[in-house]
Design an enzyme around this catalytic site. Structure first.
Site, PDB file in Angstrom:
ATOM      1  N   TYR A  39       7.238  -8.621   8.823  1.00 30.73           N
ATOM      2  CA  TYR A  39       6.404  -6.852   8.985  1.00 30.73           C
ATOM      3  C   TYR A  39       6.631  -6.662  10.464  1.00 30.73           C
ATOM      4  CZ  TYR A  39       3.645  -7.648   4.974  1.00 30.73           C
ATOM      5  OH  TYR A  39       3.118  -8.265   3.435  1.00 30.73           O
ATOM      6  N   ASP A  87       0.648  -1.444   0.276  1.00 32.67           N
ATOM      7  CA  ASP A  87       0.403  -0.046   0.414  1.00 32.67           C
ATOM      8  C   ASP A  87       0.392   1.352   0.036  1.00 32.67           C
ATOM      9  OD1 ASP A  87      -2.851  -1.245  -0.029  1.00 32.67           O
ATOM     10  OD2 ASP A  87      -2.499  -1.709   2.157  1.00 32.67           O
ATOM     11  N   ARG A  89      -3.716  -4.622   8.296  1.00 31.96           N
ATOM     12  CA  ARG A  89      -4.666  -3.731   8.237  1.00 31.96           C
ATOM     13  C   ARG A  89      -5.622  -4.957   9.892  1.00 31.96           C
ATOM     14  NH1 ARG A  89      -6.372  -0.994   3.136  1.00 31.96           N
ATOM     15  NH2 ARG A  89      -5.533  -3.209   2.354  1.00 31.96           N
ATOM     16  N   ASP A 125      -6.618   1.769   8.833  1.00 34.02           N
ATOM     17  CA  ASP A 125      -5.733   2.124   8.675  1.00 34.02           C
ATOM     18  C   ASP A 125      -5.269   3.736   8.818  1.00 34.02           C
ATOM     19  OD1 ASP A 125      -5.957   3.042   6.196  1.00 34.02           O
ATOM     20  OD2 ASP A 125      -4.439   1.422   5.206  1.00 34.02           O
TER      21      ASP A 125
END
Length: 304
Positions: free
Chosen positions: A78, A50, A191, A92
């Protein structure tokens, strides 16, 4: 894997470049930047990030674009920050805040309760993707339907969270900030982890920071910013990537001639259930082959 440098003619070079994507750019924009730097239109990427996310984006040049779909890129890592106390329309920081918790509700949450809630999201879990994901619903991306004002209900899917560590918990101006590190399977939405942790604790939550630190075997140690690539284009040659990713078979001249044209080969002892990287006597990467009964057959040929 040892990268080559910009001394190579990138317009015809085959290989992988690992980009440290900056925030604010789409993955498509990063590919366009790499295309311009390399002087070739044959550029593709694996695993979209993203715009708000940063970190590892694996990009293929020329014939290596076809290799991307064969690489073992399912496992990812992550680092992220979750803000507890506020629910977002997009799960988010880019969405609208739709609900907030009271200061009393947030004050009642302890680090121990956060850790206990995180425990429930480890292993194989059922996760409903974010409504603004790129999943297609009746032929149209979910995020496109949401932006058009439609209600979207996505089905839960099974994903695996092999590591979910709480790194830090601290009070922020808008709620509790929770730093996490995650190892997960492809298809996992961080998310959604943020949203679901907030829901589990009863205060809402959304993602405020996301950095991908690994895709398969490609980590931050081989990643380069676009500015660094502009000065020295660090390309991982396709032969090195193939040799480091797959079992290797060094063909003799007759076998290499057959492999170049994609012909089945008898009598080869290749690893069952795996693709094998086939090389000619000079060390050129030719193709990926798999065993099929008494024969070895190509799954992809990279030379003509």
């Amino acid at each position: 894997m040892t990268p080559t440098t910009s001394e190579v003619d990138l317009s015809v070079a085959d290989g992988i470049v690992v980009v440290d994507k900056p925030a604010g750019l789409t993955s498509h924009t990063v590919v366009a930047r790499v295309r311009k730097l390399a002087g070739t239109r044959k550029v593709g990427h694996a695993g979209t990030l993203d715009p708000m996310a940063t970190g590892v984006l694996v990009v293929g040049l020329n014939r290596a674009t076809r290799l991307l779909g064969h690489l073992q890129l399912a496992d990812k890592s992550y680092d992220a920050t979750i803000l507890l106390g506020a629910t977002s329309s997009t799960d988010d920081a880019e969405g609208e805040i739709t609900a907030t918790a009271t200061s009393e509700e947030l004050a009642a949450i302890t680090a121990e309760e956060i850790s206990a809630a995180v425990d429930g999201f480890r292993g194989e879990i059922s996760q409903v993707p974010s409504k603004v994901s790129a999943i297609k619903v009746d032929g149209k991306r979910a995020y496109e339907r949401v932006r058009a004002g439609e209600e979207v209900a996505l089905k839960a899917r099974s994903v695996t969270i092999s590591r979910y560590d709480v790194v830090d918990v601290r009070a922020g101006a808008a709620g509790l900030e929770v730093d996490i590190s995650v190892d997960c399977s492809s298809g996992t939405y961080i998310r959604a982890l943020a949203r679901d942790l907030g829901a589990e604790l009863g205060v809402g939550g959304h993602l405020t920071r996301l950095r991908r630190t690994r895709v398969g075997a490609f980590g931050m140690s081989t990643a380069h910013t676009l500015e660094e690539l502009a000065e020295d284009f660090a390309l991982l040659p396709i032969a090195e990537v193939a040799a480091d990713t797959f079992p290797r078979f060094d063909a003799d001249p007759d076998q290499a001639a057959a492999i170049r044209t994609g012909r089945p080969l008898p009598g080869l002892k290749l690893t069952p259930g795996e693709q094998t990287a086939m090389f000619d006597p000079s060390g050129t990467f030719l193709a990926l082959y798999e065993p099929h009964g008494p024969l070895a057959k190509p799954t992809a040929v990279f030379v003509s």
